[in-house]
Design an enzyme around this catalytic site. Structure first.
Site, short mmCIF file in Angstrom:
data_model
loop_
_atom_site.label_atom_id
_atom_site.label_comp_id
_atom_site.label_asym_id
_atom_site.label_seq_id
_atom_site.Cartn_x
_atom_site.Cartn_y
_atom_site.Cartn_z
N ASP A 141 0.80 -1.22 0.00
CA ASP A 141 0.00 0.00 0.00
C ASP A 141 0.84 1.29 0.00
O ASP A 141 0.59 2.17 -0.82
CB ASP A 141 -0.96 -0.01 1.20
CG ASP A 141 -1.81 1.22 1.27
OD1 ASP A 141 -2.94 1.18 0.74
OD2 ASP A 141 -1.37 2.23 1.84
N PRO A 169 -5.01 2.69 -1.01
CA PRO A 169 -4.83 1.85 -2.21
C PRO A 169 -5.29 0.42 -2.01
O PRO A 169 -5.91 -0.17 -2.90
CB PRO A 169 -3.32 1.94 -2.48
CG PRO A 169 -2.95 3.29 -1.96
CD PRO A 169 -3.78 3.45 -0.71
N ASP A 170 -5.00 -0.16 -0.85
CA ASP A 170 -5.47 -1.52 -0.55
C ASP A 170 -6.99 -1.57 -0.55
O ASP A 170 -7.63 -2.36 -1.26
CB ASP A 170 -4.97 -1.97 0.82
CG ASP A 170 -3.58 -2.59 0.78
OD1 ASP A 170 -3.14 -3.00 -0.31
OD2 ASP A 170 -2.94 -2.66 1.84
N MET A 171 -7.59 -0.73 0.27
CA MET A 171 -9.03 -0.82 0.49
C MET A 171 -9.82 -0.25 -0.69
O MET A 171 -10.90 -0.74 -1.02
CB MET A 171 -9.38 -0.14 1.81
CG MET A 171 -8.61 -0.76 2.97
SD MET A 171 -8.88 0.02 4.56
CE MET A 171 -10.35 -0.83 5.08
N SER A 174 -9.92 -2.91 -3.26
CA SER A 174 -10.91 -3.91 -2.85
C SER A 174 -12.31 -3.46 -3.23
O SER A 174 -13.11 -4.24 -3.76
CB SER A 174 -10.85 -4.13 -1.33
OG SER A 174 -9.58 -4.61 -0.93
#
Length: 397
Positions: A141, A169-171, A174
């Site tokens: 991230d 960026p991760d979430m 998702s």
């Protein structure tokens, strides 16, 4: 009736980006089975403090986004492991297969789309990568925050770039993948066809840069760090009070007129500040003058004045305070370990789901490594305890 509860997701997942996606799907009632390598499992199982010393693979960081799932172990470097995976996809059957492995590992592990769609033609295959299916560059991230521009936009004007407080960026990736899965499920319901979905974290991250990209590429105006202020509106910032901080946001000239009509703020009624452009032109001094007023007020007193004038504002809350906020507290989720009674509080869903309402906001406890091996391999493939024990001894599961 919730048709999503009839769907099964098999996910070769680790870290945050894919586990958060499947956590979102679990909150909708899909059956989510996470696949991990035998012995070591997801590295995030060891991050944070174990909830009890004898279980080092059940640590606090892992709990936040893995409730509501099942877990099996499988060594996909072993041909026997690949065969078991393929059998599971056929026999469970699996509706969605997801992975955040590097693309170079797809074919060697037997998880590439072409292989799996031969087993189940209507399979929805999801691959999450840092930089797309043609890149094997590893990504975490903060790397995406740096490369995707978020860090350059975060921090004080005279300070270094800073990471955003949550792994956006991760979430964000998702959430974007979640939407693509729902579109693919609808398409499959209409046409009977499966789909391949590739989602790159760089694409997701940069897609949030709406104003910065348009301003830079079209108008030659580079947006960068501005601390708590806003590029285009003033006053918008954090201001000190006698006992804390309040974020105040004036979004138009009418709100400004209402602000300077409040007790204590009359001295700001300067003709130069009547328009947003005038306030932006002198934003540094303006914020100092506002801070002189707010410092003399208690937080609740200031918020009461703002509410009275219909001006957006909020106290700056700590995370524990957020958990007690009446707009949040009733929506928090929970999960309880049936073995120990240990209870974990979880963040609320972005949108309440029928599945969660039916269960009073409770999800099953985050699974221990391989906890559901007997259930999944036994029920789906008919493996006996002896057969499973042999595969365990061989390092296949």
């Amino acid at each position: 009736m919730n048709p999503l509860q009839d769907l099964t997701v098999l996910s070769l997942e680790q870290a945050t980006v894919l586990p958060y996606l499947t956590y979102r799907l679990a909150m909708d009632g899909l059956r989510v089975i996470r696949v991990e390598p035998p012995g070591r499992g997801d590295p995030n199982r060891r991050v944070g403090d174990p909830f009890r010393p004898e279980e080092p693979l059940m640590s606090s960081y892992f709990f936040a986004i893995n409730a509501g799932k099942e877990a099996i172990t499988l060594n996909l470097k072993d041909p026997k492991g690949q065969k078991l995976l393929h059998d599971l996809i056929a026999e469970l059957p699996v509706d969605v297969f997801a992975t955040n492995q590097l693309p170079k590992n797809y074919e060697p592990l037997g998880i590439d789309y072409d292989t799996l769609r031969k087993i189940r033609p209507d399979l929805i295959w999801v691959g999450i990568t840092g930089f797309g299916p043609d890149s094997n560059e590893a990504a975490y991230d903060p790397i995406l925050q740096a490369r995707g521009g978020l860090m350059d936009l975060t921090g004080e004007p005279d300070g270094p770039p800073e990471v955003v407080g949550i792994p956006l960026p991760d979430m964000g990736t998702s959430e974007h993948a979640y939407g693509q899965i729902m579109k693919a499920l609808y398409r499959r319901a209409v046409t009977g066809e499966g789909a391949r979905i590739d989602v790159a974290m760089i694409d997701s991250t940069v897609s949030w840069l709406t104003q910065p990209i348009t301003m830079a590429k079209t108008f030659g105006k580079v947006m960068t760090r501005r601390g708590n202020t806003h590029e285009f509106f003033a006053p918008v910032s954090v201001y000190p009070t006698r006992d804390g901080y309040v974020y105040l946001a004036v979004g138009n000239d009418l709100q400004w007129q209402r602000l300077v009509a409040l007790p204590g703020f009359e001295g700001l009624a300067d003709p130069a500040y009547e328009t947003n452009a005038g306030r932006i032109a002198d934003v540094g001094r303006l914020n100092e003058r506002i801070a002189e007023v707010t410092r003399a007020l208690g937080t609740e007193d200031l918020l009461g004045l703002l509410r009275q004038a219909r001006i957006p504002g909020s106290r700056v809350q700590t995370v524990p305070e957020v958990c007690e906020d009446p707009a949040v507290k009733p929506k928090l989720l929970r999960t309880r370990d049936p073995q120990t009674g240990f209870e974990v509080c979880l963040a609320p869903p972005p949108v309440p789901t029928e599945f969660l309402r039916e269960r009073g906001g409770e999800l099953s406890f985050p699974p221990r490594l391989g906890e559901h091996n007997a259930k999944v391999y036994g029920e789906a493939l008919g493996l006996s305890e002896d057969a499973l024990a042999r595969l365990t001894d061989e390092g296949v599961v």
